[in-house]
Structures are given as structure tokens and as C-alpha cells.
Design a protein around this motif. Structure first.
Motif, mmCIF file in Angstrom:
data_model
loop_
_atom_site.group_PDB
_atom_site.id
_atom_site.type_symbol
_atom_site.label_atom_id
_atom_site.label_comp_id
_atom_site.label_asym_id
_atom_site.label_seq_id
_atom_site.Cartn_x
_atom_site.Cartn_y
_atom_site.Cartn_z
ATOM 1 N N ASN A 146 0.690 -1.400 -0.212
ATOM 2 C CA ASN A 146 0.207 0.247 0.060
ATOM 3 C C ASN A 146 0.992 1.263 0.220
ATOM 4 O O ASN A 146 2.132 1.346 1.146
ATOM 5 C CB ASN A 146 -0.863 0.041 1.309
ATOM 6 N N PRO A 147 1.063 2.244 -0.918
ATOM 7 C CA PRO A 147 1.423 3.565 -1.153
ATOM 8 C C PRO A 147 1.555 3.842 0.259
ATOM 9 O O PRO A 147 1.236 4.534 0.694
ATOM 10 C CB PRO A 147 1.093 4.056 -2.324
ATOM 11 N N GLY A 148 2.737 4.808 -0.147
ATOM 12 C CA GLY A 148 3.425 5.797 1.182
ATOM 13 C C GLY A 148 4.434 6.092 2.629
ATOM 14 O O GLY A 148 4.364 6.577 2.303
ATOM 15 N N PHE A 149 4.809 4.194 1.771
ATOM 16 C CA PHE A 149 5.898 4.456 2.697
ATOM 17 C C PHE A 149 6.791 3.440 2.317
ATOM 18 O O PHE A 149 6.659 2.410 1.528
ATOM 19 C CB PHE A 149 5.677 3.459 4.352
ATOM 20 N N GLY A 150 7.980 3.175 2.076
ATOM 21 C CA GLY A 150 9.087 2.484 1.862
ATOM 22 C C GLY A 150 9.188 1.436 3.098
ATOM 23 O O GLY A 150 8.937 1.710 3.911
ATOM 24 N N GLY A 151 10.388 0.651 2.314
ATOM 25 C CA GLY A 151 10.370 -0.956 3.772
ATOM 26 C C GLY A 151 8.671 -1.432 3.636
ATOM 27 O O GLY A 151 9.932 -2.695 4.667
ATOM 28 N N GLN A 152 7.900 -1.869 3.713
ATOM 29 C CA GLN A 152 7.013 -2.580 3.517
ATOM 30 C C GLN A 152 7.552 -4.070 2.716
ATOM 31 O O GLN A 152 8.069 -4.208 1.969
ATOM 32 C CB GLN A 152 6.214 -1.882 3.136
ATOM 33 N N THR A 153 6.379 -5.112 3.548
ATOM 34 C CA THR A 153 6.192 -6.401 2.752
ATOM 35 C C THR A 153 5.599 -6.300 1.767
ATOM 36 O O THR A 153 4.671 -5.952 1.903
ATOM 37 C CB THR A 153 5.694 -7.627 4.114
ATOM 38 N N PHE A 154 5.636 -7.301 0.844
ATOM 39 C CA PHE A 154 5.762 -7.614 -0.724
ATOM 40 C C PHE A 154 4.273 -8.181 -0.369
ATOM 41 O O PHE A 154 4.408 -9.297 -0.153
ATOM 42 C CB PHE A 154 6.635 -7.973 -1.391
ATOM 43 N N ILE A 155 2.933 -7.788 -1.600
ATOM 44 C CA ILE A 155 1.956 -8.666 -0.698
ATOM 45 C C ILE A 155 2.068 -9.516 -1.896
ATOM 46 O O ILE A 155 2.415 -9.270 -3.393
ATOM 47 C CB ILE A 155 0.751 -7.715 -1.142
ATOM 48 N N GLU A 156 2.060 -10.583 -1.786
ATOM 49 C CA GLU A 156 2.487 -11.692 -2.614
ATOM 50 C C GLU A 156 0.900 -12.231 -4.007
ATOM 51 O O GLU A 156 1.955 -12.427 -5.159
ATOM 52 C CB GLU A 156 2.086 -13.400 -1.695
ATOM 53 N N ARG A 157 -0.098 -11.869 -3.791
ATOM 54 C CA ARG A 157 -0.942 -11.712 -4.538
ATOM 55 C C ARG A 157 -0.652 -10.688 -5.855
ATOM 56 O O ARG A 157 -1.452 -11.249 -7.429
ATOM 57 C CB ARG A 157 -2.383 -11.140 -4.124
ATOM 58 N N THR A 158 0.459 -9.940 -5.730
ATOM 59 C CA THR A 158 0.676 -9.343 -7.140
ATOM 60 C C THR A 158 1.911 -10.309 -7.909
ATOM 61 O O THR A 158 1.001 -9.353 -9.988
ATOM 62 C CB THR A 158 2.220 -8.171 -6.478
ATOM 63 N N TYR A 159 1.843 -11.372 -8.455
ATOM 64 C CA TYR A 159 2.610 -12.683 -9.507
ATOM 65 C C TYR A 159 1.501 -12.339 -9.785
ATOM 66 O O TYR A 159 1.579 -12.351 -11.100
ATOM 67 C CB TYR A 159 3.000 -13.373 -8.268
ATOM 68 N N GLU A 160 -0.596 -12.571 -9.544
ATOM 69 C CA GLU A 160 -0.951 -13.452 -9.860
ATOM 70 C C GLU A 160 -1.601 -12.047 -10.810
ATOM 71 O O GLU A 160 -2.376 -12.063 -12.467
ATOM 72 C CB GLU A 160 -2.581 -13.877 -9.434
ATOM 73 N N LYS A 161 -1.390 -10.832 -10.150
ATOM 74 C CA LYS A 161 -1.942 -9.516 -11.536
ATOM 75 C C LYS A 161 -0.881 -8.930 -12.365
ATOM 76 O O LYS A 161 -1.257 -8.565 -13.277
ATOM 77 C CB LYS A 161 -2.078 -7.827 -10.312
ATOM 78 N N VAL A 162 -0.237 -9.948 -12.662
ATOM 79 C CA VAL A 162 1.023 -9.398 -13.562
ATOM 80 C C VAL A 162 0.594 -10.312 -14.312
ATOM 81 O O VAL A 162 0.715 -9.838 -15.181
ATOM 82 C CB VAL A 162 2.681 -9.445 -12.435
ATOM 83 N N ARG A 163 0.490 -11.473 -14.092
ATOM 84 C CA ARG A 163 0.370 -12.877 -15.087
ATOM 85 C C ARG A 163 -0.638 -11.723 -15.995
ATOM 86 O O ARG A 163 -0.978 -12.138 -16.727
ATOM 87 C CB ARG A 163 0.354 -14.099 -14.923
ATOM 88 N N THR A 164 -2.203 -11.970 -15.537
ATOM 89 C CA THR A 164 -3.496 -11.284 -16.173
ATOM 90 C C THR A 164 -3.230 -10.038 -17.252
ATOM 91 O O THR A 164 -3.969 -9.679 -17.877
ATOM 92 C CB THR A 164 -4.340 -10.654 -14.811
#
Ligand code: DX5
Ligand code: ZN
Length: 216
Positions: free
Chosen positions: A140-158
Motif C-alpha cells: 500500500n503506497p506511502g512508505f518504503g520498507g514494507q512487505t511485498f504482497i504475494e497476490r501481485t504475481y497473479e496481477k502481473v500474469r493477468t
């Protein structure tokens, strides 16, 4: 073509900004990623025009400007004049996204759209021909150093499948929590621009960290 790496200067040492800009100039990085936050669209304030103007004077690589601000239309021309090469607005902040993208292109910049983690990639289906880059927020935007959200891979593929089906080829950029550990999987999923702040600037050897992500 290999993917691009865009260090986020949000994680730089602002008391030694010129030094960190020179580091990016000399590293294997491809772009400068500049995060502009207004304290309204996101719960944080970063930096604005005077700082970008100073960065532009030293940067020898393209400026990838990520606007986390409401009503970005007010400032498109100002960011063009500052030397932005890619200008990215948030879909959640644009009532008339199609118009905004056209305005960015007409000012001579590449037009980017960023999506928050909760925003489906399908929301871009009617503007796939009108953009040059999609920035998928993997935090969620606003800060550096946060944990990667795993759901992103599926969004990239789609999204990559949507682009291929439409016969268009825009950049897919991943922003937030990118490290040497997830870079390869992101590129395999279809991403071709990796933004990295903490994993580069907080590394013991930022130059090596950049090269590792570049070669992922
Ligand atoms: C987050 C910013 C990112 C941030 C990434 O709102 O858009 O560009 O600087 O930082 P890391 O790589 O530390 O998650
Ligand atoms: Zn960013």
C-alpha cells in the motif's frame, strides 16, 4: 530484452542526495524512481518540485516520477518542465483517466498508471492503448520498507495476458517490497521494470544489490 531496474530515491540519504544520485548514475540501474506524496492520497509527505529540480540537474538516466497525489492534472505541465520522462498517476486519483493519459503524452512524457493493491488490473481494459506503463503497487503506497504482497504475481500474469491479447506492449512495473529474492519470479510473471528502495539503499553494498536485481 532484459528488465529495467529503477532505484527509489525515497530510500536515499537526503543529506547526501548528490552522492546517491551519482551512485545510481554509475550503477547498473536504468531509471530514477521518484515518489511524490501529498499527505492526502497517501498518509505521508515526501518531496516535490524543488527536490526534483535538483535531482534532474545531476541525474544522467530517465526520471520515472510516481505521483501519489490527488488531482494530478493540476501539475502535469510542471512535472514535464522539471524533466520527467515517465509520469505515473494513480487510477484511484483520476476521475478522467483517459484525458489525463492523453495530456501526459501530449506533454512529451510516457504515460503511466499506478494501481493500488486492491484495484483489479481489469479496470485498465479500456485504456490499454493509451498508456506506456502500468505500475502495480505491491505494497500500500506511502512508505518504503514494507512487505511485498504475494497476490501481485497473479496481477502481473493477468495484466501481461491482457496486453498480449490487445496486441500492445507497455511496461509493467512493480513497486514495493522488491528484493533479490522475488525479482526473478516477478520477471518470469511478466514484469519488466522493478522499483527497489530499501533493498538497494539499505544494502551493505548498494551497487552489488542493484546488479543482483538487474541480473535476476
Ligand atoms: C511506496 C513507493 C515506493 C517505495 C518502495 O509508496 O511508491 O516506490 O519507495 O520502497 P521499497 O522498495 O523500500 O518497498
Ligand atoms: Zn513508487
Amino acid at each position: 530484452m532484459s528488465h529495467l531496474v529503477a532505484p527509489s530515491l525515497l530510500a536515499a540519504d537526503f543529506a547526501n542526495l548528490q552522492r546517491d544520485i551519482e551512485f545510481v548514475n554509475e550503477s547498473d540501474a536504468d531509471w530514477f524512481h521518484l515518489d511524490v506524496m501529498d499527505g492526502v492520497f497517501v498518509p505521508n509527505i515526501s518531496f516535490g518540485m524543488p527536490v526534483i529540480k535538483a535531482i534532474a540537474q545531476h541525474a544522467k538516466k530517465p526520471l520515472d516520477v510516481h505521483l501519489m497525489i490527488v488531482d494530478p492534472d493540476r501539475f502535469l505541465e510542471a512535472f514535464a518542465k522539471l524533466g520527467s520522462n515517465i509520469l505515473t498517476v494513480h487510477i484511484e486519483a483520476c476521475t478522467h483517466l483517459h484525458r489525463t493519459l492523453a495530456a501526459i503524452r501530449s506533454l512529451g512524457m510516457k504515460a503511466g498508471v499506478a494501481l493500488n493493491p486492491h484495484t483489479p488490473v481489469e479496470s485498465l481494459s479500456e485504456v490499454l492503448h493509451d498508456l506506456d506503463l502500468v505500475c502495480l503497487m505491491s505494497v500500500n503506497p506511502g512508505f518504503g520498507g514494507q512487505t511485498f504482497i504475494e497476490r501481485t504475481y497473479e496481477k502481473v500474469r493477468t495484466l501481461r495476458a491482457m496486453a498480449n491479447k490487445a496486441g500492445v506492449n507497455f511496461h509493467i512495473e512493480i513497486d514495493g517490497g522488491v528484493t533479490a529474492s522475488n525479482a526473478t519470479a516477478l520477471v518470469e510473471a511478466g514484469a519488466d521494470v522493478l522499483v527497489a528502495g530499501s533493498s538497494i539503499f539499505r544494502a551493505a553494498n548498494p551497487s552489488e544489490a542493484t546488479t543482483t536485481i538487474k541480473n535476476a
